[in-house]
Design a protein around this motif. Sequence first.
Motif, short mmCIF file in Angstrom:
data_model
loop_
_atom_site.label_atom_id
_atom_site.label_comp_id
_atom_site.label_asym_id
_atom_site.label_seq_id
_atom_site.Cartn_x
_atom_site.Cartn_y
_atom_site.Cartn_z
N ASP A 3 -51.64 42.11 30.55
CA ASP A 3 -51.48 42.75 29.25
C ASP A 3 -52.45 42.11 28.25
OD1 ASP A 3 -49.12 44.29 30.08
OD2 ASP A 3 -48.09 42.36 30.08
N GLY A 4 -52.65 42.77 27.13
CA GLY A 4 -53.41 42.18 26.04
C GLY A 4 -54.90 42.10 26.26
N GLU A 5 -55.46 42.92 27.14
CA GLU A 5 -56.89 42.87 27.41
C GLU A 5 -57.62 44.12 26.93
OE1 GLU A 5 -58.36 40.33 28.11
OE2 GLU A 5 -57.04 38.99 29.25
N GLY A 6 -57.00 44.86 26.02
CA GLY A 6 -57.59 46.09 25.51
C GLY A 6 -57.04 47.31 26.21
N GLU A 7 -57.31 48.47 25.64
CA GLU A 7 -56.77 49.72 26.16
C GLU A 7 -57.74 50.38 27.12
OE1 GLU A 7 -55.68 52.08 22.78
OE2 GLU A 7 -53.78 50.99 22.52
N LEU A 8 -57.33 50.54 28.35
CA LEU A 8 -58.18 51.15 29.36
C LEU A 8 -58.36 52.64 29.11
CD1 LEU A 8 -56.79 49.24 32.46
CD2 LEU A 8 -59.08 49.01 31.46
N GLY A 9 -57.56 53.21 28.19
CA GLY A 9 -57.71 54.60 27.81
C GLY A 9 -58.20 54.76 26.38
N ASP A 10 -58.89 53.75 25.87
CA ASP A 10 -59.39 53.79 24.50
C ASP A 10 -60.38 54.94 24.33
OD1 ASP A 10 -60.76 53.05 21.94
OD2 ASP A 10 -59.59 51.20 22.18
N SER A 11 -60.28 55.64 23.20
CA SER A 11 -61.18 56.76 22.94
C SER A 11 -62.60 56.31 22.63
CB SER A 11 -60.65 57.61 21.78
OG SER A 11 -60.54 56.83 20.61
N ASP A 12 -62.74 55.06 22.19
CA ASP A 12 -64.06 54.49 21.91
C ASP A 12 -64.65 53.98 23.22
OD1 ASP A 12 -66.06 52.39 21.31
OD2 ASP A 12 -65.49 52.74 19.22
N GLU A 13 -65.78 54.54 23.63
CA GLU A 13 -66.36 54.19 24.92
C GLU A 13 -66.70 52.71 25.03
OE1 GLU A 13 -69.96 55.65 27.94
OE2 GLU A 13 -69.72 56.57 25.95
N LYS A 14 -67.21 52.12 23.95
CA LYS A 14 -67.56 50.70 23.98
C LYS A 14 -66.32 49.82 24.13
CE LYS A 14 -71.89 51.00 21.37
NZ LYS A 14 -72.62 50.55 20.14
N LEU A 15 -65.25 50.17 23.39
CA LEU A 15 -64.01 49.40 23.48
C LEU A 15 -63.37 49.58 24.85
CD1 LEU A 15 -62.44 49.99 19.94
CD2 LEU A 15 -63.63 47.95 20.80
N ARG A 16 -63.47 50.78 25.40
CA ARG A 16 -62.91 51.04 26.72
C ARG A 16 -63.67 50.23 27.77
NH1 ARG A 16 -63.23 56.09 26.46
NH2 ARG A 16 -64.95 56.64 27.88
N LYS A 17 -64.99 50.19 27.65
CA LYS A 17 -65.83 49.41 28.57
C LYS A 17 -65.48 47.92 28.47
CE LYS A 17 -70.70 48.55 29.73
NZ LYS A 17 -70.75 47.09 29.47
N GLN A 18 -65.23 47.45 27.24
CA GLN A 18 -64.86 46.05 27.06
C GLN A 18 -63.51 45.76 27.69
OE1 GLN A 18 -66.84 43.50 25.51
NE2 GLN A 18 -65.28 42.42 26.71
N ALA A 19 -62.57 46.70 27.53
CA ALA A 19 -61.24 46.52 28.14
C ALA A 19 -61.35 46.42 29.65
CB ALA A 19 -60.33 47.68 27.75
N VAL A 20 -62.19 47.27 30.25
CA VAL A 20 -62.40 47.21 31.70
C VAL A 20 -62.94 45.84 32.09
CG1 VAL A 20 -63.77 48.11 33.62
CG2 VAL A 20 -62.76 49.70 31.97
N GLU A 21 -63.95 45.38 31.37
CA GLU A 21 -64.58 44.10 31.70
C GLU A 21 -63.66 42.93 31.43
OE1 GLU A 21 -68.23 44.19 29.52
OE2 GLU A 21 -69.18 45.63 30.89
N ASN A 22 -62.76 43.07 30.45
CA ASN A 22 -61.80 41.99 30.18
C ASN A 22 -60.88 41.74 31.36
OD1 ASN A 22 -62.79 41.66 27.59
ND2 ASN A 22 -61.15 42.79 26.59
N HIS A 23 -60.69 42.75 32.20
CA HIS A 23 -59.81 42.61 33.36
C HIS A 23 -60.51 42.00 34.57
CE1 HIS A 23 -57.28 45.45 31.05
NE2 HIS A 23 -56.29 45.03 31.82
N TYR A 24 -61.83 41.90 34.51
CA TYR A 24 -62.56 41.38 35.67
C TYR A 24 -62.08 39.99 36.07
CZ TYR A 24 -66.13 45.10 35.21
OH TYR A 24 -66.79 46.29 35.15
N LYS A 25 -61.87 39.14 35.08
CA LYS A 25 -61.46 37.76 35.39
C LYS A 25 -60.11 37.71 36.09
CE LYS A 25 -59.70 37.01 30.64
NZ LYS A 25 -60.20 38.29 30.07
#
Length: 342
Positions: A132-154
């Motif tokens: 939890d708490g790594e951003g919204e994977l369904g964010d409407s903002d493409e940049k924020l959504r991309k960041q959320a995806v990458e936040n989960h990599y770790k």
Amino acid sequence: MSSSTNRRHFLRQLGLFTAGATLGPAFLTACNSAGTNSGADSAKADSAAGAGTAKDLFFKISLAEWSYHNAIFSGKMTNLDFAAKAKNDFGITGVEYVNQFFKDKAKDKTYLADLKQRADDNGVRSVLIMCDGEGELGDSDEKLRKQAVENHYKWVEAAQFLGCHSIRVNAAGTGKAEEVAKHAADGLGKLAAFAKDFNIGVIVENHGGYSSNGIWLSDVMKAVNNPNLGTLPDFGNFCINRSKPVDASPEAWAKTTCLEEYDRYKGVLELMPFAKGVSAKTHDFDAEGNCIETDYNKMLKIVKDAGYTGYIGIEYEGAKDSEDEGIRKTLALLKKAGASLS
């Protein structure tokens, strides 16, 4: 503050609820191995799952770390204590970690090695990490959504290190149902593609808002159509629209109510075709030890009829019983209801 209130408060802080939500083959191999005890190592690690009689059940029993959120947040126990407590206090040999409890340790190999060693020393299988708490994977903002995806990599990498089969994520976003579904499919699809190289699955829980609508979430699964993506049906998280608190305080959240709730049996039925994990939620029990909110005989029949044989994770969130007692009652209930179907 009750544990259920704590849960809502933390979910709100983490942005897991969507505003005004109303609704008009590497992974498969790993999950099947975890679910059927194939392989000598898996069989040895899972043979006592739940306790001695659990071997007669059609599923294996794990313990979700959120069941101890009060103890951990208060400092009475730590994430490092979890595996030993699950095994020594309850005979449970599968654990589901929560990333909030070791938020800054995802890349700390020394810490992760200690966590893994403690699980290994107790004959405990690390099943998954709830993220939890790594951003919204369904964010409407493409940049924020991309960041959320990458936040989960770790967390994908940490899950691989610990020997988990998956990470649990959320399909959250703001906007109309069809818009969030499109964006969530994009974010989840990209994360699942990344995780495949680590042999780690990405599984989505019904966790408030649109994701608590079984049809909506199952349609997202179909849209992505990636065997490395699945669901984690939770027996109790089916509130799709909640009243708004006057502020973000725990007291304000304690006064909110669920305005629209999806049928939990229908929801689990719709999510089970994609399930790579199941969460056995409990809050309160009657004098016979049955869950007041959920008919476990009915719910486990849905799970069994779907052909599921993997882990069912205990997640106690009640306030009347202590966390230890709530876990113990849920464990007994799972064994009783499961035995009647096995």
